[in-house]
Design a protein around this motif. Structure first.
Motif, PDB file in Angstrom:
ATOM      1  N   THR A  84       0.862  -1.300   0.104  1.00 47.23           N
ATOM      2  CA  THR A  84       0.061  -0.162   0.069  1.00 47.23           C
ATOM      3  C   THR A  84       0.844   1.241  -0.072  1.00 47.23           C
ATOM      4  OG1 THR A  84      -0.229   0.302   2.537  1.00 47.23           O
ATOM      5  CG2 THR A  84      -1.845  -1.121   1.236  1.00 47.23           C
ATOM      6  N   THR A  85       0.295   2.298  -0.482  1.00 46.35           N
ATOM      7  CA  THR A  85       0.940   3.578  -0.562  1.00 46.35           C
ATOM      8  C   THR A  85       1.249   4.164   0.958  1.00 46.35           C
ATOM      9  OG1 THR A  85      -0.976   4.872  -0.461  1.00 46.35           O
ATOM     10  CG2 THR A  85       0.043   4.610  -2.627  1.00 46.35           C
ATOM     11  N   ALA A  86       0.647   3.654   1.918  1.00 50.97           N
ATOM     12  CA  ALA A  86       0.643   3.943   3.164  1.00 50.97           C
ATOM     13  C   ALA A  86       1.946   3.251   3.793  1.00 50.97           C
ATOM     14  CB  ALA A  86      -0.384   3.433   4.237  1.00 50.97           C
ATOM     15  N   GLN A  87       2.182   1.976   3.145  1.00 47.08           N
ATOM     16  CA  GLN A  87       3.411   1.188   3.827  1.00 47.08           C
ATOM     17  C   GLN A  87       4.810   1.816   2.966  1.00 47.08           C
ATOM     18  OE1 GLN A  87       1.862  -2.544   2.296  1.00 47.08           O
ATOM     19  NE2 GLN A  87       2.281  -3.543   4.366  1.00 47.08           N
ATOM     20  N   LEU A  88       4.319   2.404   1.751  1.00 44.42           N
ATOM     21  CA  LEU A  88       5.690   3.041   1.188  1.00 44.42           C
ATOM     22  C   LEU A  88       5.716   4.335   2.041  1.00 44.42           C
ATOM     23  CD1 LEU A  88       4.804   3.418  -2.515  1.00 44.42           C
ATOM     24  CD2 LEU A  88       6.439   1.653  -1.441  1.00 44.42           C
ATOM     25  N   GLU A  89       5.056   5.133   2.392  1.00 42.82           N
ATOM     26  CA  GLU A  89       5.106   6.221   3.563  1.00 42.82           C
ATOM     27  C   GLU A  89       5.871   5.861   4.625  1.00 42.82           C
ATOM     28  OE1 GLU A  89       5.239   9.933   3.273  1.00 42.82           O
ATOM     29  OE2 GLU A  89       3.517   9.403   2.183  1.00 42.82           O
ATOM     30  N   GLN A  90       5.619   4.659   5.284  1.00 41.76           N
ATOM     31  CA  GLN A  90       6.199   4.168   6.403  1.00 41.76           C
ATOM     32  C   GLN A  90       7.645   3.737   6.020  1.00 41.76           C
ATOM     33  OE1 GLN A  90       4.340   0.547   7.694  1.00 41.76           O
ATOM     34  NE2 GLN A  90       5.830   0.060   9.109  1.00 41.76           N
ATOM     35  N   VAL A  91       7.865   3.276   5.088  1.00 40.76           N
ATOM     36  CA  VAL A  91       9.261   2.840   4.468  1.00 40.76           C
ATOM     37  C   VAL A  91      10.210   4.269   4.610  1.00 40.76           C
ATOM     38  CG1 VAL A  91      10.714   2.184   2.718  1.00 40.76           C
ATOM     39  CG2 VAL A  91       8.742   0.860   3.417  1.00 40.76           C
ATOM     40  N   TYR A  92       9.390   5.150   3.824  1.00 42.39           N
ATOM     41  CA  TYR A  92      10.374   6.520   3.953  1.00 42.39           C
ATOM     42  C   TYR A  92      10.456   7.392   5.141  1.00 42.39           C
ATOM     43  CZ  TYR A  92      11.535  11.261   2.549  1.00 42.39           C
ATOM     44  OH  TYR A  92      12.226  12.527   2.424  1.00 42.39           O
ATOM     45  N   ASN A  93       9.485   7.131   5.926  1.00 42.85           N
ATOM     46  CA  ASN A  93       9.742   7.923   7.180  1.00 42.85           C
ATOM     47  C   ASN A  93      10.556   7.269   8.173  1.00 42.85           C
ATOM     48  OD1 ASN A  93       7.864   9.972   6.504  1.00 42.85           O
ATOM     49  ND2 ASN A  93       6.166   8.856   7.129  1.00 42.85           N
ATOM     50  N   GLU A  94      10.600   5.787   8.145  1.00 39.34           N
ATOM     51  CA  GLU A  94      11.305   5.044   9.280  1.00 39.34           C
ATOM     52  C   GLU A  94      12.705   4.519   8.468  1.00 39.34           C
ATOM     53  OE1 GLU A  94       8.680   1.743  10.560  1.00 39.34           O
ATOM     54  OE2 GLU A  94       7.077   3.385  10.990  1.00 39.34           O
ATOM     55  N   ARG A  95      12.866   4.353   7.340  1.00 45.64           N
ATOM     56  CA  ARG A  95      13.968   3.612   6.637  1.00 45.64           C
ATOM     57  C   ARG A  95      14.947   4.359   5.836  1.00 45.64           C
ATOM     58  NH1 ARG A  95      12.714  -2.543   6.565  1.00 45.64           N
ATOM     59  NH2 ARG A  95      10.828  -2.700   8.014  1.00 45.64           N
ATOM     60  N   GLY A 149      -4.455   3.011  -4.148  1.00 45.11           N
ATOM     61  CA  GLY A 149      -3.751   3.015  -2.911  1.00 45.11           C
ATOM     62  C   GLY A 149      -2.895   1.814  -2.903  1.00 45.11           C
ATOM     63  N   ILE A 150      -2.914   0.842  -3.911  1.00 42.60           N
ATOM     64  CA  ILE A 150      -2.308  -0.284  -3.797  1.00 42.60           C
ATOM     65  C   ILE A 150      -1.410  -0.663  -4.958  1.00 42.60           C
ATOM     66  CG2 ILE A 150      -2.387  -3.012  -3.870  1.00 42.60           C
ATOM     67  CD1 ILE A 150      -5.199  -2.420  -2.217  1.00 42.60           C
ATOM     68  N   LEU A 151       0.092  -1.036  -4.922  1.00 44.86           N
ATOM     69  CA  LEU A 151       0.769  -1.315  -6.151  1.00 44.86           C
ATOM     70  C   LEU A 151       0.155  -2.737  -6.822  1.00 44.86           C
ATOM     71  CD1 LEU A 151       4.486  -0.905  -4.591  1.00 44.86           C
ATOM     72  CD2 LEU A 151       2.927   0.726  -5.271  1.00 44.86           C
ATOM     73  N   THR A 152       0.387  -2.384  -8.216  1.00 44.86           N
ATOM     74  CA  THR A 152      -0.076  -3.451  -8.919  1.00 44.86           C
ATOM     75  C   THR A 152       0.879  -4.479  -9.300  1.00 44.86           C
ATOM     76  OG1 THR A 152       0.470  -2.241 -10.989  1.00 44.86           O
ATOM     77  CG2 THR A 152      -1.596  -1.743 -10.141  1.00 44.86           C
ATOM     78  N   GLY A 153       2.081  -4.112  -9.110  1.00 44.93           N
ATOM     79  CA  GLY A 153       3.273  -4.762  -9.289  1.00 44.93           C
ATOM     80  C   GLY A 153       3.892  -4.482 -10.721  1.00 44.93           C
ATOM     81  N   ARG A 154       3.616  -3.476 -11.140  1.00 47.83           N
ATOM     82  CA  ARG A 154       3.985  -2.875 -12.539  1.00 47.83           C
ATOM     83  C   ARG A 154       4.544  -1.569 -12.346  1.00 47.83           C
ATOM     84  NH1 ARG A 154      -0.944  -5.655 -14.237  1.00 47.83           N
ATOM     85  NH2 ARG A 154      -2.072  -3.430 -14.137  1.00 47.83           N
ATOM     86  N   VAL A 155       5.535  -1.203 -13.272  1.00 50.52           N
ATOM     87  CA  VAL A 155       5.856   0.071 -13.459  1.00 50.52           C
ATOM     88  C   VAL A 155       5.437   1.001 -14.769  1.00 50.52           C
ATOM     89  CG1 VAL A 155       8.222   1.392 -14.006  1.00 50.52           C
ATOM     90  CG2 VAL A 155       8.339  -0.674 -12.932  1.00 50.52           C
ATOM     91  N   THR A 156       4.755   2.031 -14.461  1.00 51.34           N
ATOM     92  CA  THR A 156       4.032   2.932 -15.510  1.00 51.34           C
ATOM     93  C   THR A 156       5.134   3.461 -16.450  1.00 51.34           C
ATOM     94  OG1 THR A 156       2.473   3.284 -13.930  1.00 51.34           O
ATOM     95  CG2 THR A 156       2.544   4.808 -15.566  1.00 51.34           C
ATOM     96  N   ASP A 157       4.702   3.528 -17.691  1.00 52.99           N
ATOM     97  CA  ASP A 157       5.484   4.139 -18.826  1.00 52.99           C
ATOM     98  C   ASP A 157       5.614   5.846 -18.282  1.00 52.99           C
ATOM     99  OD1 ASP A 157       5.965   1.778 -19.698  1.00 52.99           O
ATOM    100  OD2 ASP A 157       4.942   2.384 -21.751  1.00 52.99           O
ATOM    101  N   GLN A 158       6.516   6.517 -18.759  1.00 54.61           N
ATOM    102  CA  GLN A 158       6.468   8.326 -18.534  1.00 54.61           C
ATOM    103  C   GLN A 158       6.572   8.598 -19.909  1.00 54.61           C
ATOM    104  OE1 GLN A 158       8.020   9.425 -14.688  1.00 54.61           O
ATOM    105  NE2 GLN A 158       9.002   7.396 -14.669  1.00 54.61           N
ATOM    106  N   SER A 159       6.721   9.955 -19.920  1.00 55.61           N
ATOM    107  CA  SER A 159       6.909  10.613 -21.440  1.00 55.61           C
ATOM    108  C   SER A 159       8.053  10.332 -21.991  1.00 55.61           C
ATOM    109  CB  SER A 159       6.475  12.060 -21.088  1.00 55.61           C
ATOM    110  OG  SER A 159       7.634  12.649 -20.295  1.00 55.61           O
ATOM    111  N   TRP A 160       9.334  10.217 -21.214  1.00 56.33           N
ATOM    112  CA  TRP A 160      10.482   9.971 -21.778  1.00 56.33           C
ATOM    113  C   TRP A 160      10.788   8.458 -22.076  1.00 56.33           C
ATOM    114  CZ3 TRP A 160      12.661   6.699 -18.089  1.00 56.33           C
ATOM    115  CH2 TRP A 160      11.886   6.670 -16.914  1.00 56.33           C
TER     116      TRP A 160
END
Length: 237
Positions: A84-95, A149-160
């Motif tokens: 979840t994005t909440a878990q990503l936030e936790q990783v950023y804040n704590e690790r 709010g949940i990772l799909t397991g994929r990377v999204t293409d960007q403009s570049w």
């Protein structure tokens, strides 16, 4: 080129230090294990009990054992499905912590008039926060696909393009230099893994920070002890 220990924990090849920081116009940094102390993807995996699996792929990619970085990243991101994005936030804040000397080095570069770039095979979720925290000018990294709010397991293409791998790092650095109207020789690139080698070989001064042996072999400056600010012993503000 033969490497010589220029000072304790600092190796030099192909340049005659000290150089002047003001002779350069752009500095590009890798993020994971360079600007920050962790491999963010490994820490996300730890949250869902898959750190060993993901870290093994990360290490093989950074050592250059797995040569297709894009495929290795897709494999690792697939294992993050359901985070979840909440878990990503936790990783950023704590690790996620800045590497020693990161702030000092970046402030010195900014005061000397250099533009700053974070270019990462990691993720925008972390890279954009680090960019804001350090006041960097530019950032390019990979975008995790999120639905509800949940990772799909994929990377999204960007403009570049699709994935920021070693070749994309090189292209980003050279394109930015071109847009700034400067020569590649006026660029510094700092990294630690095999996917940093292409950009490091394209610029004036390459810096390996607590790096893998393959990276140290090609770098003009290797910081093997101490923080990122040790570069200021070689490139004087």
């Amino acid at each position: 080129m033969s490497k010589q220990e220029w000072a304790k924990g600092l190796e030099i090849q192909g340049i005659e230090p000290p150089l002047s920081l003001q002779d350069f116009k752009l500095i590009a940094f890798d993020m994971d294990s360079t600007l920050v102390t962790t491999e963010c993807i490994d820490e996300i995996a730890d949250v869902v009990g898959k750190k060993a699996e993901v870290a093994a792929i990360t290490e093989a990619a950074m050592q250059g054992i797995i040569t297709d970085f894009k495929e290795s990243l897709r494999q690792r991101v697939a294992l993050l499905k359901g985070v979840t994005t909440a878990q990503l936030e936790q990783v950023y804040n704590e690790r996620v912590q800045l590497s020693p000397g990161a702030q000092t080095l970046i402030q010195a570069c900014q005061q000397a008039g250099l533009k700053t770039l974070l270019v990462s095979g990691g993720f925008t979720f972390f890279a954009d926060r680090i960019k804001a925290k350090l006041g960097l000018d530019f950032a390019r990294s990979n975008l995790l696909e999120v639905k509800d709010g949940i990772l799909t397991g994929r990377v999204t293409d960007q403009s570049w393009g699709d994935i920021c791998d070693g070749e994309e790092k090189r292209r980003t650095v050279l394109d930015l230099a071109s847009l700034m109207g400067i020569e590649p020789a006026q660029v510094i690139a700092v990294g630690d893994g095999s996917n940093d080698i292409a950009m490091m070989q394209a610029v004036g001064v390459s810096v390996a920070y607590h790096a893998k042996p393959r990276v140290r072999a090609v770098a003009k400056v290797s910081i093997n002890e101490g923080g990122l600010d040790r570069l200021l012993e070689v490139l004087k503000p």
